[in-house]
Design a protein around this motif. Structure first.
Motif, PDB file in Angstrom:
ATOM      1  N   PRO A   9       0.800  -1.235   0.000  1.00  0.00           N
ATOM      2  CA  PRO A   9       0.000   0.000   0.000  1.00  0.00           C
ATOM      3  C   PRO A   9       0.830   1.281   0.000  1.00  0.00           C
ATOM      4  CG  PRO A   9       0.006  -0.992   2.177  1.00  0.00           C
ATOM      5  CD  PRO A   9       0.655  -1.979   1.261  1.00  0.00           C
ATOM      6  N   LEU A  10       2.075   1.202   0.458  1.00  0.00           N
ATOM      7  CA  LEU A  10       2.939   2.392   0.496  1.00  0.00           C
ATOM      8  C   LEU A  10       3.936   2.407  -0.662  1.00  0.00           C
ATOM      9  CD1 LEU A  10       3.573   2.714   4.340  1.00  0.00           C
ATOM     10  CD2 LEU A  10       1.927   3.936   2.908  1.00  0.00           C
ATOM     11  N   GLY A  11       3.720   1.538  -1.650  1.00  0.00           N
ATOM     12  CA  GLY A  11       4.521   1.590  -2.868  1.00  0.00           C
ATOM     13  C   GLY A  11       5.738   0.703  -2.887  1.00  0.00           C
ATOM     14  N   ASN A  12       6.257   0.331  -1.740  1.00  0.00           N
ATOM     15  CA  ASN A  12       7.379  -0.611  -1.708  1.00  0.00           C
ATOM     16  C   ASN A  12       7.231  -1.538  -0.509  1.00  0.00           C
ATOM     17  OD1 ASN A  12       9.213   0.242   0.642  1.00  0.00           O
ATOM     18  ND2 ASN A  12       8.996   2.181  -0.475  1.00  0.00           N
ATOM     19  N   LEU A  13       7.922  -2.667  -0.594  1.00  0.00           N
ATOM     20  CA  LEU A  13       7.724  -3.724   0.392  1.00  0.00           C
ATOM     21  C   LEU A  13       8.207  -3.327   1.778  1.00  0.00           C
ATOM     22  CD1 LEU A  13       6.738  -6.562   0.932  1.00  0.00           C
ATOM     23  CD2 LEU A  13       8.964  -7.431   0.175  1.00  0.00           C
ATOM     24  N   ALA A  14       9.340  -2.611   1.840  1.00  0.00           N
ATOM     25  CA  ALA A  14       9.915  -2.273   3.147  1.00  0.00           C
ATOM     26  C   ALA A  14       8.973  -1.393   3.967  1.00  0.00           C
ATOM     27  CB  ALA A  14      11.255  -1.585   2.962  1.00  0.00           C
ATOM     28  N   LEU A  15       8.475  -0.300   3.364  1.00  0.00           N
ATOM     29  CA  LEU A  15       7.577   0.603   4.086  1.00  0.00           C
ATOM     30  C   LEU A  15       6.254  -0.069   4.422  1.00  0.00           C
ATOM     31  CD1 LEU A  15       8.142   4.005   2.208  1.00  0.00           C
ATOM     32  CD2 LEU A  15       8.879   3.384   4.515  1.00  0.00           C
ATOM     33  N   SER A  16       5.755  -0.855   3.477  1.00  0.00           N
ATOM     34  CA  SER A  16       4.483  -1.552   3.714  1.00  0.00           C
ATOM     35  C   SER A  16       4.627  -2.553   4.853  1.00  0.00           C
ATOM     36  CB  SER A  16       4.031  -2.262   2.434  1.00  0.00           C
ATOM     37  OG  SER A  16       3.841  -1.331   1.378  1.00  0.00           O
ATOM     38  N   THR A  17       5.761  -3.246   4.898  1.00  0.00           N
ATOM     39  CA  THR A  17       6.015  -4.197   5.977  1.00  0.00           C
ATOM     40  C   THR A  17       6.106  -3.479   7.316  1.00  0.00           C
ATOM     41  OG1 THR A  17       7.193  -5.663   4.464  1.00  0.00           O
ATOM     42  CG2 THR A  17       7.596  -5.977   6.809  1.00  0.00           C
ATOM     43  N   LEU A  18       6.760  -2.332   7.318  1.00  0.00           N
ATOM     44  CA  LEU A  18       6.878  -1.554   8.549  1.00  0.00           C
ATOM     45  C   LEU A  18       5.497  -1.141   9.052  1.00  0.00           C
ATOM     46  CD1 LEU A  18       8.685  -0.189  10.642  1.00  0.00           C
ATOM     47  CD2 LEU A  18       8.792   1.816   9.138  1.00  0.00           C
ATOM     48  N   ALA A  19       4.630  -0.717   8.141  1.00  0.00           N
ATOM     49  CA  ALA A  19       3.269  -0.330   8.527  1.00  0.00           C
ATOM     50  C   ALA A  19       2.509  -1.534   9.086  1.00  0.00           C
ATOM     51  CB  ALA A  19       2.528   0.256   7.327  1.00  0.00           C
ATOM     52  N   TYR A  57      -3.970   0.593   4.483  1.00  0.00           N
ATOM     53  CA  TYR A  57      -4.321  -0.433   3.489  1.00  0.00           C
ATOM     54  C   TYR A  57      -5.620  -0.120   2.749  1.00  0.00           C
ATOM     55  CZ  TYR A  57      -0.521  -3.535   4.737  1.00  0.00           C
ATOM     56  OH  TYR A  57       0.743  -4.078   4.903  1.00  0.00           O
ATOM     57  N   LYS A  58      -6.280   0.995   3.137  1.00  0.00           N
ATOM     58  CA  LYS A  58      -7.498   1.471   2.468  1.00  0.00           C
ATOM     59  C   LYS A  58      -8.606   0.420   2.461  1.00  0.00           C
ATOM     60  CE  LYS A  58      -5.176   5.180   1.583  1.00  0.00           C
ATOM     61  NZ  LYS A  58      -5.369   6.366   2.472  1.00  0.00           N
ATOM     62  N   MET A  59      -8.652  -0.395   3.501  1.00  0.00           N
ATOM     63  CA  MET A  59      -9.727  -1.354   3.646  1.00  0.00           C
ATOM     64  C   MET A  59     -11.004  -0.609   4.020  1.00  0.00           C
ATOM     65  SD  MET A  59      -9.778  -4.711   6.154  1.00  0.00           S
ATOM     66  CE  MET A  59     -10.779  -6.143   5.763  1.00  0.00           C
ATOM     67  N   PRO A  60     -12.120  -0.896   3.370  1.00  0.00           N
ATOM     68  CA  PRO A  60     -13.365  -0.210   3.723  1.00  0.00           C
ATOM     69  C   PRO A  60     -13.669  -0.343   5.213  1.00  0.00           C
ATOM     70  CG  PRO A  60     -13.648  -1.475   1.708  1.00  0.00           C
ATOM     71  CD  PRO A  60     -12.296  -1.836   2.253  1.00  0.00           C
ATOM     72  N   PHE A  61     -14.169   0.731   5.793  1.00  0.00           N
ATOM     73  CA  PHE A  61     -14.390   0.783   7.238  1.00  0.00           C
ATOM     74  C   PHE A  61     -15.279  -0.359   7.710  1.00  0.00           C
ATOM     75  CE2 PHE A  61     -16.651   2.057  11.046  1.00  0.00           C
ATOM     76  CZ  PHE A  61     -15.662   2.619  11.836  1.00  0.00           C
ATOM     77  N   THR A  62     -16.406  -0.568   7.032  1.00  0.00           N
ATOM     78  CA  THR A  62     -17.335  -1.604   7.484  1.00  0.00           C
ATOM     79  C   THR A  62     -16.745  -3.004   7.319  1.00  0.00           C
ATOM     80  OG1 THR A  62     -18.403  -1.557   5.299  1.00  0.00           O
ATOM     81  CG2 THR A  62     -19.399  -0.224   7.051  1.00  0.00           C
ATOM     82  N   MET A 419      -2.405  -7.329   5.838  1.00  0.00           N
ATOM     83  CA  MET A 419      -1.223  -6.947   6.599  1.00  0.00           C
ATOM     84  C   MET A 419      -0.334  -8.155   6.881  1.00  0.00           C
ATOM     85  SD  MET A 419      -3.279  -4.411   9.166  1.00  0.00           S
ATOM     86  CE  MET A 419      -1.948  -4.133  10.305  1.00  0.00           C
ATOM     87  N   SER A 420      -0.941  -9.267   7.238  1.00  0.00           N
ATOM     88  CA  SER A 420      -0.163 -10.485   7.483  1.00  0.00           C
ATOM     89  C   SER A 420       0.566 -10.919   6.222  1.00  0.00           C
ATOM     90  CB  SER A 420      -1.090 -11.618   7.949  1.00  0.00           C
ATOM     91  OG  SER A 420      -1.699 -11.295   9.171  1.00  0.00           O
ATOM     92  N   SER A 421      -0.072 -10.758   5.084  1.00  0.00           N
ATOM     93  CA  SER A 421       0.551 -11.147   3.817  1.00  0.00           C
ATOM     94  C   SER A 421       1.739 -10.251   3.477  1.00  0.00           C
ATOM     95  CB  SER A 421      -0.494 -11.104   2.695  1.00  0.00           C
ATOM     96  OG  SER A 421      -1.541 -12.014   2.950  1.00  0.00           O
ATOM     97  N   SER A 422       1.653  -8.967   3.802  1.00  0.00           N
ATOM     98  CA  SER A 422       2.794  -8.070   3.579  1.00  0.00           C
ATOM     99  C   SER A 422       3.999  -8.533   4.390  1.00  0.00           C
ATOM    100  CB  SER A 422       2.425  -6.636   3.978  1.00  0.00           C
ATOM    101  OG  SER A 422       1.437  -6.112   3.134  1.00  0.00           O
ATOM    102  N   LEU A 423       3.751  -8.896   5.643  1.00  0.00           N
ATOM    103  CA  LEU A 423       4.837  -9.405   6.476  1.00  0.00           C
ATOM    104  C   LEU A 423       5.406 -10.695   5.907  1.00  0.00           C
ATOM    105  CD1 LEU A 423       3.078  -8.793   9.914  1.00  0.00           C
ATOM    106  CD2 LEU A 423       5.116  -7.587   9.099  1.00  0.00           C
ATOM    107  N   GLY A 424       4.525 -11.561   5.425  1.00  0.00           N
ATOM    108  CA  GLY A 424       4.966 -12.819   4.834  1.00  0.00           C
ATOM    109  C   GLY A 424       5.788 -12.602   3.579  1.00  0.00           C
TER     110      GLY A 424
END
Length: 543
Positions: A9-19, A57-62, A419-424
């Motif tokens: 979601p932040l354009g690269n794997l490192a930043l997305s993983t950190l988030a 991650y821009k997941m819809p609120f509901t 989010m778990s998949s980004s870490l993976g």
């Protein structure tokens, strides 16, 4: 309306993983550094994960809210249902005075705390893991150790670490079966590969426990017993996983360890009887304990015998299928098939199911509750006392009733948001070192979900796809997901919550986390190194 997961979601794997790691950092910080109560850490991490899912991650609120609520619901049932019924049975034996007979009967085998830990935390706990899993072994065995007079922190910590050996084959082999379903790899091959990794760990866990408990010099006094317990368990675990399948390794291995250790202790005793520093020395010894009739022993042990029989019956396939018939499958509106997984997590774009299964009859907690009713009849507990003890147990567990659902809410929002998949994916991007990090991927999955089964469902396909990309047999990495995952069980917030509830340490979750975290990391390194060697040096071990 559907929403597609975005793993960068932040354009690269490192930043997305950190988030994606922020909720994990929060719960690590609160538990390990601030020593915050589990309910505070769990709620804070769950809220943090929700915010990251929606804002980053821009997941819809509901959709985010619904996935969190679904996790909370699973935390209440079936997980909390197991915890409260298990501790309820233990409390009944205490209230009726029968636990004193249990304590003394164990002491006739040995007064030594080290050997009691081997019998209950390692061997009996593994039996419960194989028969039921999902928190049952820690809840029962840790409670028993506290009843015997163990320091509560050590009782909880030892049971969590001891539970490392059997987790991959827990619940009649369900983690391995799920790994096969997710990846399409033959279940027997995964069972064989796990059976060529975990026995090395199983053989050393008993001595590991005793060194932690009493120090190296003291552990050497009971080395023969540690070897008997560890080697008997490991040998049967290897044989059954490689030649019988994933369903029975824990049951057969634990029975072998209990039998071998009990027979051995009838002819061998340590030079000294060890107790915790500061613990009052008992005025009685194994030789001077009160003697009991066979009827008294059967009555006292009856609740745990009934519990064991019920758990085994609930795990038998024909009975389980019958009990599953009235299960209510609730398709969660707004979440079922509303989240789309894409490559490389899924081979093809796949809608994630969101079905809350209210398996009120086939749940392990229901087996324990029925066991509690039968136990009440055996112990002479009337309806009034029965409900009074149950109410007392519920009051005892009010904080875990917050902690466990919060942790499951955290796991579900991290899973459905991606989010778990980004870490993976971050761990999967390690190239030729991936076999080492594949174990850590399993560790991460179990830490997040509290379940080796869930970790295999979450990362199994990623392990398979990545292994093929780096030129490693996927059987190895999928197995490592399960083997590595067992080392994360002892620090999973869900497991910590169950252990503190069982030992009266509610509010001390941070202390227990600190007690186990280093052991978790070291054991994960061992599994990682083993997997790396099996990938490039010991490839002949792969079935």
């Amino acid at each position: 309306m559907t929403w597609t997961q975005e793993y960068l979601p932040l354009g690269n794997l490192a930043l997305s993983t950190l988030a994606a790691a922020i909720p994990i950092i929060v719960i690590f910080y609160l538990l390990a550094i601030r020593r915050a109560p589990g309910q505070i850490a769990g709620i804070a991490a769950m809220i943090t994960a929700f915010l990251v899912a929606v804002l980053v991650y821009k997941m819809p609120f509901t959709t985010a809210l619904t996935s969190t609520i679904m996790g909370i619901a699973y935390g209440i049932f079936p997980i909390f249902w197991i915890v409260i019924t298990a501790i309820f049975i233990y409390n009944m034996t205490v209230e009726t005075g029968k636990f004193d007979i249990i304590k003394n009967s164990i002491a006739t085998i040995t007064d030594d705390r080290r050997l009691q830990a081997l019998l209950i935390a390692f061997a009996f706990g593994a039996f419960l893991e194989g028969a039921a899993g999902f928190g049952t072994p820690v809840a029962i065995s840790a409670g028993m150790l506290v009843g015997l007079g163990f320091n509560p922190l050590y009782a909880a910590g030892l049971c969590l670490i001891a539970n490392t050996a059997p987790v991959a084959f827990g619940g009649i082999g369900i983690p391995i079966i799920v790994a096969g379903q997710v990846t399409g790899i033959d279940t027997m091959k995964i069972s064989q590969m796990v059976g060529r990794q975990l026995p090395f760990l199983s053989a050393i866990i008993p001595i590991w426990l005793i060194v932690l408990m009493s120090g190296w010099k003291s552990a050497m006094e009971v080395l023969p017993a540690c070897l008997i317990a560890g080697i008997s368990f490991a040998v049967v675990q290897f044989f059954s996983s490689n030649y019988l399948g994933p369903e029975l390794p824990d049951i057969l291995s634990s029975l072998a360890a209990i039998l071998c250790l009990t027979l051995f202790l009838k002819t061998w005793k340590p030079a000294t009887t060890w107790r915790f520093p500061g613990e009052e020395k008992s005025s009685t010894t194994a030789a001077t304990r009160p003697s009991y009739s066979t009827g008294e022993l059967v009555t006292a042990w009856g609740p745990f015998i009934i519990l064991t029989v019920m758990v085994i019956l609930w795990g038998l396939k024909p009975i389980k299928a019958l009990l599953e018939a009235p299960t209510l499958s609730i398709y969660v509106a707004g979440l079922h098939n509303a989240v789309i997984q894409v490559a490389p997590i899924a081979k093809v774009p796949t809608a994630m199911a969101a079905v809350y299964k209210l398996n009120w009859l086939s749940a392990a907690g229901t087996a324990l509750f029925i066991a509690s009713i039968l136990s009440a009849l055996l112990l002479g507990v009337g309806p009034g006392q029965f409900f009074r003890i149950f109410g007392k147990t519920f009051k005892q567990l009010t904080k875990p009733l917050i902690t466990i659902p919060a942790v499951l809410g955290l796991a579900y929002i991290m899973n459905y948001s991606g989010m778990s998949s980004s870490l993976g994916l971050f761990l999967a991007g390690t190239g030729s070192f991936f076999p080492f990090f594949s174990a850590w991927l399993g560790w991460l999955g179990v830490f997040l979900t509290g379940s080796d089964t869930s970790a295999n469902a979450l990362f199994g396909n990623l392990q398979s796809v990545t292994a093929q990309q780096v030129g490693v047999d996927p059987v190895l990495t999928v197995a490592a997901n399960s083997s590595g995952g067992v080392t994360g069980k002892m620090i999973s917030p869900q497991s910590i919550a169950v252990a503190t509830a069982a030992t009266g340490l509610v509010g001390k979750e941070g202390d227990l986390f600190s007690f186990t975290v280093m052991h978790s990391l070291v054991l994960a390194v061992i599994i990682g190194i083993m997997t790396y060697l099996q990938a490039y040096v010991l490839a002949w071990m792969i079935p």
